[in-house]
Design a protein around this motif. Sequence first.
Motif, short mmCIF file in Angstrom:
data_model
loop_
_atom_site.label_atom_id
_atom_site.label_comp_id
_atom_site.label_asym_id
_atom_site.label_seq_id
_atom_site.Cartn_x
_atom_site.Cartn_y
_atom_site.Cartn_z
N GLN A 184 0.85 -1.18 0.00
CA GLN A 184 0.00 0.00 0.00
C GLN A 184 0.89 1.24 0.00
O GLN A 184 1.87 1.30 0.76
N LEU A 185 0.55 2.20 -0.83
CA LEU A 185 1.33 3.43 -0.88
C LEU A 185 1.14 4.24 0.39
O LEU A 185 0.05 4.24 0.97
N PRO A 186 2.17 4.93 0.86
CA PRO A 186 2.00 5.83 2.01
C PRO A 186 0.93 6.88 1.69
O PRO A 186 0.81 7.34 0.55
N LEU A 187 0.18 7.26 2.69
CA LEU A 187 -0.88 8.25 2.50
C LEU A 187 -0.36 9.56 1.93
O LEU A 187 -1.04 10.23 1.16
N ASN A 188 0.88 9.94 2.29
CA ASN A 188 1.41 11.22 1.81
C ASN A 188 1.77 11.19 0.32
O ASN A 188 2.18 12.20 -0.23
N ASN A 189 1.62 10.05 -0.36
CA ASN A 189 1.81 10.02 -1.81
C ASN A 189 0.58 10.55 -2.54
O ASN A 189 0.68 11.02 -3.67
N THR A 190 -0.59 10.45 -1.90
CA THR A 190 -1.83 10.88 -2.56
C THR A 190 -2.47 12.09 -1.89
O THR A 190 -3.36 12.71 -2.47
N ALA A 191 -2.05 12.42 -0.69
CA ALA A 191 -2.55 13.61 0.01
C ALA A 191 -1.36 14.26 0.71
O ALA A 191 -0.82 13.71 1.66
N PHE A 192 -0.96 15.41 0.21
CA PHE A 192 0.20 16.10 0.78
C PHE A 192 -0.04 17.60 0.69
O PHE A 192 -0.95 18.05 0.01
N SER A 193 0.78 18.34 1.40
CA SER A 193 0.66 19.80 1.43
C SER A 193 2.00 20.44 1.16
O SER A 193 3.05 19.85 1.44
#
Length: 186
Positions: free
Chosen positions: A135-144
């Motif tokens: 599973q991709l890290p969440l910060n690959n699809t939602a980042f700031s």
Amino acid sequence: MRASSFFGVTLFAATALAHGNITSPPARQPGPVMQQVCGAAAVSAILADGTGPLENIPSSGAADCNIFLCKGAQFEDNQNNVQVFAPGEVVDFAAQLPIPHEGPCNVSIIDTATNTVVGQPLLVFDSYADENLAQLPLNNTAFSVTMPTDLGAQCQTPGDCTMQWFWFGTAAVQTYENCVDFVMSE
């Protein structure tokens, strides 16, 4: 059917097949001006796969068609999507990555006249979209990213700057990018 409606409907359908793309804030899209500058084949390639690699987008060879600047998408087709950001503002990004390709990625401000990075990248991933992970890290699809506070008068005119998401799939040897047009408020 009007050309703008055709481009919008076709791009929406093509985006679902993509390797990955920025879904928020709104990224530059192909349109009639891009077709005039880069040719119908370039627009068709993007509409067939909204985030296909830059290497798969044919260029007309025209000086104004720079595939390595916003995939050749022209500012004139995207003037209604210019975002207004304040110095120090945190800007949230959302990305879809249905087909990951591991490699470096960054988000940078680009001077569109020279296609060069302004200052330092706003965000850097040494390893992004690793297809070997369950599973991709969440910060690959939602980042700031945080907008710089030291641009002065730079990036205050629409079209002068863009915020570019740039990703290179190392094993795939493919380059992906999206651009978010913006101006800095005073």
